[in-house]
Design an enzyme around this catalytic site. Structure first.
Site, short mmCIF file in Angstrom:
data_model
loop_
_atom_site.label_atom_id
_atom_site.label_comp_id
_atom_site.label_asym_id
_atom_site.label_seq_id
_atom_site.Cartn_x
_atom_site.Cartn_y
_atom_site.Cartn_z
N SER A 1 -32.68 6.35 -8.04
CA SER A 1 -33.09 7.12 -6.96
C SER A 1 -33.48 8.72 -7.44
CB SER A 1 -32.18 7.15 -5.79
OG SER A 1 -30.97 7.26 -6.27
N LYS B 1 -29.31 9.89 -19.52
CA LYS B 1 -29.48 9.84 -17.95
C LYS B 1 -30.44 11.27 -17.49
CE LYS B 1 -27.39 9.21 -13.44
NZ LYS B 1 -26.15 8.96 -12.88
N MET C 1 -24.39 9.87 -22.75
CA MET C 1 -22.98 9.35 -22.90
C MET C 1 -23.31 7.98 -23.94
SD MET C 1 -23.06 7.73 -19.04
CE MET C 1 -24.41 8.74 -18.49
N THR C 2 -22.13 7.47 -24.24
CA THR C 2 -22.12 6.22 -24.93
C THR C 2 -22.74 5.05 -24.25
OG1 THR C 2 -19.79 5.64 -24.27
CG2 THR C 2 -20.06 6.70 -26.20
N ARG C 3 -23.31 4.17 -24.93
CA ARG C 3 -24.13 3.05 -24.41
C ARG C 3 -23.20 1.87 -24.19
NH1 ARG C 3 -30.03 0.67 -26.74
NH2 ARG C 3 -30.01 -0.95 -25.15
N MET C 4 -23.10 1.43 -23.31
CA MET C 4 -22.17 0.29 -22.73
C MET C 4 -23.09 -1.04 -23.15
SD MET C 4 -19.31 1.23 -21.67
CE MET C 4 -19.45 2.49 -23.05
N ASP D 1 -19.98 4.26 -5.20
CA ASP D 1 -21.18 3.80 -5.04
C ASP D 1 -20.75 2.23 -5.30
OD1 ASP D 1 -23.74 2.78 -5.92
OD2 ASP D 1 -23.96 4.16 -7.21
N ASN E 1 -23.26 -1.32 -11.19
CA ASN E 1 -22.56 -0.30 -11.82
C ASN E 1 -21.43 -0.81 -12.55
OD1 ASN E 1 -23.71 2.10 -10.57
ND2 ASN E 1 -22.39 2.08 -8.69
N ASP F 1 -22.07 5.03 -13.76
CA ASP F 1 -22.50 5.75 -12.51
C ASP F 1 -21.54 6.32 -11.78
OD1 ASP F 1 -23.95 7.15 -10.89
OD2 ASP F 1 -25.37 5.47 -10.31
#
Length: 501
Positions: free
Chosen positions: A198, A216, A303-306, A346, A351, A365
């Site tokens: 969004s 992001k 940020m670190t990538r999950m 959220d 998430n 998020d």
């Protein structure tokens, strides 16, 4: 004769409404925009064959994600809302005339929410992003029996349907935020986003150190047009008369306005990420991304990538794994309220990722994170404790103190509200050694049974904290039900949440 007069009056209403909606284009009614919700940055693959897998993902993303420029100025966004309103209104008027000519008596809602208008609204919201999508996401967590089914269809479709920025607009944003040489700050940067939501889109990248990250990026203009977009959307929803009065749309919009501004503040979200990283650093079940401040601005978070998979997309997960995920997310929800007094509100299931290698739930998020006042937490814990004890008097008195009731409601309204509160407490009631089976639960159905009466007879909006809190609770309950999970709710409640009354 009377029937024909009613039909003509309805058509006049349609025509006048379409003209009213068109006044947006002339700038006579102000408008609004913005929000954030993320449609998760996840990777399914292991390190072997990484290049080939990522190349395949690039092709898949090109097929599934659409590109369109984000309207950035207040005037351009105003125009888009105006054209949407005019298009919907004129389409409804034309369809109404056609139906009356055939001898039919169409309802206002059926004309507004025709198939063609549903497509028109969904496509426009996806292009606009920002407020339009966020309000859709917020309202989509209402029960589908509360909203007209056609409106619920629109909201469900727009949840994850945002278009992404074209390359030129993306590069302009990145240069503004990280400088003209922004590409040198990354050894890799995927041009096609992993997800578009969004208020922003998410790109996979790699730092010169080799650290895999996600970036992001907020859509331009979304933050600045929150107020005007919300005003336009409020006018549209009010003019269409599609929502039941008990939803207190003005209060819902006011709450959305606050949350949207939070979610558009990426520095605020970065601080929330850091707070949760500290709170959960020793938790064996959860992992939170690490923020890189030097690559983070008001409009970008790196940020670190999950590496996990969205929990609703787990391939052939065992029931044991589903129970583990559900129980720990329920535990976290209770801890956020009673212990942290700070919650990521959220409810989007995307998430939550599950990493099969680390056996951890990865959290994403944090734009909607918020604190809760000590006084509210105390009263809310008492309310749910009374609910678990089936104490109707205590639940009623605490509901008045919290502001759910004024005390002037009809007895049927008071009874319906207290019934719903006691039903909400059911999963947390009983033997602490037994688990609650969400697969066969009827809690949602029984609360749903009171919704019609409560919407019609509610005299005051609920406390503002409730909008985000109950949205999260509702999302977690639905998650557990979708997982078919058995959760030790009573044990968790007693250990974390219960208050001695």
């Amino acid at each position: 004769m009377v029937t024909n007069m009613v039909k003509l009056r309805n058509l006049r209403r349609l025509y006048c409404s379409s003209r009213l909606l068109r006044t947006i284009q002339n700038g006579r009614i102000s408008s609004v925009s913005s929000i954030s919700l993320s449609k998760k940055y996840t990777t399914k693959s292991a390190k072997e064959g990484e290049e080939n897998v990522e190349r395949k993902h690039e092709e898949e993303k090109k097929d599934t994600l659409k590109s369109s420029s984000v309207p950035t100025s207040r005037i351009s966004r105003l125009f888009h809302y105006g054209s949407l309103a005019a298009g919907v209104g004129m389409n409804a008027a034309a369809k109404g005339i056609s139906e009356v000519a055939k001898g039919n008596s169409p309802t206002w809602k059926s004309l507004i929410l025709s198939d063609s208008n549903i497509d028109r609204i969904t496509n426009k919201f996806s292009k606009m992003r920002g407020v339009a999508l966020k309000i859709g996401q917020l309202l989509s967590f209402q029960d589908e029996k509360v909203l007209p089914k056609e409106l619920y269809e629109i909201l469900s479709r727009v949840q994850n349907s945002a278009n992404h920025m074209p390359q030129r607009q993306l590069e302009k944003v990145m240069a503004k935020e990280l400088g003209a040489n922004w590409k040198t700050k990354f050894s890799k940067f995927d041009k096609i986003p992993m997800a578009a939501a969004s208020i922003g889109q998410v790109h996979a990248a790699e730092l010169p150190s080799g650290q895999r990250v996600v970036v992001k990026i907020q859509y331009p203009g979304v933050k600045e047009s929150i107020d005007s977009d919300l005003n336009s959307l409020l006018m549209l929803l009010t003019a269409s008369s599609l929502l039941p009065k008990g939803l207190f749309l003005d209060k819902t919009i006011a709450n959305a306005r606050t949350e949207l501004k939070w979610e558009c503040d990426y520095n605020r979200e970065a601080r929330a990420l850091q707070k949760f990283e500290a709170l959960l650093k020793d938790d064996p079940a959860f992992e939170v991304p690490h923020v890189f401040p030097e690559y983070t601005t008001d409009n970008i978070i790196t940020m670190t990538r999950m590496e996990g998979t969205e929990i609703m997309k787990l391939p052939k997960a065992s029931q044991e794994t589903k129970n583990f995920i559900s129980e720990n997310i329920m535990r976290l929800c209770l801890e956020e309220i009673a212990t942290f007094k700070y919650m990521q509100t959220d409810p989007n299931w995307a998430n939550f990722l599950y990493n099969g290698r680390t056996k951890k739930i990865e959290l994403l998020d944090f734009g909607a994170s918020r604190p809760f006042a000590e006084d509210f937490i105390l009263k809310y814990r008492k309310l749910l404790t009374y609910a678990t004890l089936r104490d109707r008097k205590g639940a009623y008195e605490m509901s008045v103190q919290l502001g759910y009731l004024t005390g002037l409601e009809s007895q049927s309204m008071k009874d319906a509200h207290v019934d719903s509160v006691l039903t909400l407490g059911e999963p947390f009631r009983g033997d602490v050694d037994k688990s609650f089976d969400f697969k066969d639960q009827t809690v949602s159905d029984r609360i749903r049974g009171n919704i019609g009466l409560m919407l019609n007879e509610r005299l005051c909006p609920p406390p503002e904290e409730t909008y985000s809190l109950h949205r999260k609770f509702s999302g977690i309950f639905l998650l557990c039900a979708r997982m078919g999970a058995s959760v030790h709710c009573a044990k968790l409640f007693k250990e974390i949440f219960a208050y001695k009354v």
